[in-house]
Motif scaffolding. Structure first.
Motif, short mmCIF file in Angstrom:
data_model
loop_
_atom_site.label_atom_id
_atom_site.label_comp_id
_atom_site.label_asym_id
_atom_site.label_seq_id
_atom_site.Cartn_x
_atom_site.Cartn_y
_atom_site.Cartn_z
N TYR A 173 4.36 14.42 -8.20
CA TYR A 173 3.95 15.66 -7.54
C TYR A 173 4.96 16.05 -6.45
N VAL A 174 5.53 15.04 -5.77
CA VAL A 174 6.53 15.32 -4.74
C VAL A 174 7.81 15.87 -5.38
N ARG A 175 8.21 15.30 -6.52
CA ARG A 175 9.40 15.80 -7.22
C ARG A 175 9.20 17.23 -7.67
N LYS A 176 7.99 17.54 -8.10
CA LYS A 176 7.69 18.90 -8.56
C LYS A 176 7.86 19.91 -7.44
N ALA A 177 7.49 19.53 -6.22
CA ALA A 177 7.58 20.44 -5.07
C ALA A 177 8.93 20.33 -4.36
N LYS A 178 9.79 19.38 -4.81
CA LYS A 178 11.02 19.07 -4.07
C LYS A 178 10.68 18.82 -2.61
N GLY A 179 9.66 18.00 -2.43
CA GLY A 179 9.12 17.76 -1.10
C GLY A 179 9.73 16.55 -0.41
N ARG A 180 8.89 15.76 0.25
CA ARG A 180 9.41 14.65 1.03
C ARG A 180 8.41 13.50 1.14
N VAL A 181 8.97 12.30 1.24
CA VAL A 181 8.19 11.09 1.49
C VAL A 181 8.50 10.65 2.91
N ILE A 182 7.46 10.48 3.72
CA ILE A 182 7.64 10.12 5.13
C ILE A 182 6.98 8.76 5.36
N ASN A 183 7.78 7.77 5.71
CA ASN A 183 7.27 6.42 5.92
C ASN A 183 7.27 6.08 7.41
N MET A 184 6.13 5.62 7.90
CA MET A 184 6.02 5.19 9.29
C MET A 184 6.41 3.72 9.36
N GLY A 211 0.82 -1.21 0.00
CA GLY A 211 0.00 0.00 0.00
C GLY A 211 0.85 1.25 0.00
N SER A 212 1.91 1.25 0.82
CA SER A 212 2.81 2.40 0.87
C SER A 212 3.57 2.59 -0.44
N ILE A 213 4.01 1.47 -1.03
CA ILE A 213 4.75 1.56 -2.29
C ILE A 213 3.87 2.13 -3.40
N PHE A 229 12.62 -0.33 1.63
CA PHE A 229 12.00 0.54 0.63
C PHE A 229 12.44 1.99 0.82
N SER A 230 12.43 2.44 2.06
CA SER A 230 12.81 3.83 2.37
C SER A 230 14.27 4.09 2.04
N ASP A 231 15.16 3.14 2.38
CA ASP A 231 16.58 3.33 2.11
C ASP A 231 16.86 3.44 0.61
N ALA A 232 16.25 2.56 -0.17
CA ALA A 232 16.46 2.60 -1.62
C ALA A 232 15.90 3.89 -2.21
N VAL A 283 14.49 15.55 -3.24
CA VAL A 283 13.38 15.01 -2.45
C VAL A 283 13.95 14.26 -1.25
N LYS A 284 13.42 14.54 -0.06
CA LYS A 284 13.84 13.84 1.15
C LYS A 284 12.94 12.63 1.39
N VAL A 285 13.54 11.55 1.86
CA VAL A 285 12.79 10.37 2.28
C VAL A 285 13.12 10.13 3.75
N ILE A 286 12.09 10.17 4.59
CA ILE A 286 12.27 10.16 6.04
C ILE A 286 11.54 8.96 6.64
N THR A 287 12.22 8.26 7.53
CA THR A 287 11.61 7.11 8.21
C THR A 287 11.41 7.45 9.68
N ILE A 288 10.19 7.22 10.17
CA ILE A 288 9.88 7.46 11.59
C ILE A 288 9.57 6.12 12.25
N ARG A 289 10.26 5.86 13.36
CA ARG A 289 10.14 4.57 14.05
C ARG A 289 9.62 4.77 15.47
N PRO A 290 8.32 4.72 15.66
CA PRO A 290 7.79 4.80 17.02
C PRO A 290 8.20 3.57 17.83
N GLY A 291 8.54 3.79 19.09
CA GLY A 291 8.88 2.68 19.98
C GLY A 291 7.62 2.04 20.54
N ASN A 292 7.53 1.97 21.85
CA ASN A 292 6.43 1.27 22.51
C ASN A 292 5.18 2.16 22.59
#
Length: 365
Positions: A184-195, A173-175, A220-223, A233-242
């Motif tokens: 659209y993200v490339r056009k804005a030079k924005g970011r992809v944020i993966n939880m 689903g995320s892919i 996926f995020s690293d590649a 474009v920035k690709v950011i990974t957020i890792r919630p703990g407990n």
């Protein structure tokens, strides 16, 4: 009081007694006092300088698309970004849910709630039509892939259908959403944020389906991060703990669904497997999950703040590991940080003790 709470209390009391013991010495010795005050002054200066150098994104006209906004992190982040002035497209699995109604109650005119099932191609393309409507001129500043589900149970108890279901939502689903949004993200030079989650760095027994999907999101995020560098474009990974107990994955209402799932496991698992693991194995795991739901962080604030920072900070990091839990420290995140420095057998033992307390597996004769 459990062992963790007892240890936390003992550590607090030890630190408190040490402070009381050494405070007269610190006050009496001028050099020590000066050294401590110098360290405090430098620390304060670093914090102030970081705050002054922090560059925020101008939210005017910027669009953020978030999946999985029915509850939890997605819902809270959508409301916060809306208040900060961003145009938010909030994808909800059930547009008639309480969470969706809470989002629709916004009066800013910047919140747009859309139906989105990341496993349904028609739903995805209908949602993307809405995204295109807002982004065709300025592009999409950020997509936050937040939609996710979890499944619990040992590998021999988890069906292939369940593995496919978890991967379909959390990974595929995320892919798919990302691929559709990238122009659209490339056009804005924005970011992809993966939880992802701490489960993307630490695989826990009884949670293999969820952990596998999180590990895959990490890959996926690293590649993607490297592939998007030439486009700014920035690709950011957020890792919630407990935080499972503070979200729809393992909160009070979800625990009832988990119990139903475990009852189904009992009925669908081969008798030989049930005998091998012991008749009380699943019951013990269910009790442990109930304990886990009670020991998790009670607030989503720290994770939502990390999500906000990923969207609004021009110099945001590429990876966030957010401590959670109601104890003095997040055990899972401590285990993640320890992993490179201890033998694998020691680490496995620590993980087993943390996640499988009281579980007894019958040896095969």
């Amino acid at each position: 009081m459990d062992v963790k709470q007892f240890c936390s209390l003992q550590i607090f009391e030890l630190v408190y007694l040490l402070v009381l013991a050494f405070l007269p010495f610190v006050v009496a010795v001028r050099e020590v006092t000066i050294a401590i005050l110098t360290v405090l002054a430098i620390g304060t200066a670093v914090v102030v300088i970081r705050y002054l150098l922090l560059r925020r994104v101008d939210p005017e006209g910027r669009v953020v698309f978030i999946s999985g906004c029915d509850s939890g992190f997605g819902n809270a982040c959508a409301r916060r970004l809306d208040l900060h002035g961003y145009t938010v497209i909030a994808g909800c699995l059930n547009a008639g849910s309480e969470g969706a109604a809470l989002l629709q109650a916004s009066t800013t005119g910047r919140m747009h709630v859309v139906s989105l099932d990341v496993t349904d191609e028609d739903s995805v393309f209908q949602c993307m039509a809405k995204v295109k409507e807002f982004c065709q001129n300025k592009g999409l500043w950020a997509i936050i892939n937040n939609a996710g589900i979890a499944s619990f149970g040992d590998i021999e108890f988890t069906s292939m259908e369940k593995y496919r279901q978890v991967l379909e939502v959390n990974l595929l689903g995320s892919i798919q959403l990302t691929k559709l949004c990238l122009p659209y993200v490339r056009k804005a030079k924005g970011r992809v944020i993966n939880m992802s989650g701490a489960s993307g760095l630490l695989s826990a027994p009884g949670q293999s389906a969820f952990c596998i999907s999180c590990f895959a999101v990490e890959a996926f995020s690293d590649a993607l991060r490297i592939e998007m560098q030439p486009f700014g474009v920035k690709v950011i990974t957020i890792r919630p703990g407990n935080y499972l107990g503070a979200t729809g994955i393992l909160n009070k209402s979800a625990c009832g669904k988990v119990k139903t799932e475990f009852d189904q496991l009992k009925n669908s698992t081969d008798q030989e497997v049930l005998n091998a693991y012991g008749t009380k194995h699943l019951d013990t795991q269910l009790e442990q999950l109930s304990d886990l739901s009670k020991s998790t962080a009670s607030s989503l604030v720290n994770v939502v703040t990390a999500m906000e920072n990923a969207v609004t900070n021009l110099s945001s990091g590429s990876q966030y590991l957010v401590d959670g839990g109601s104890q003095l420290f997040d055990v899972s995140n401590i285990l993640i940080k320890l992993r490179p420095f201890v033998p694998a057998s020691w680490h496995d033992s620590l993980v087993s003790k943390n996640f499988r307390q009281g579980t007894t597996v019958q040896a095969v004769q």
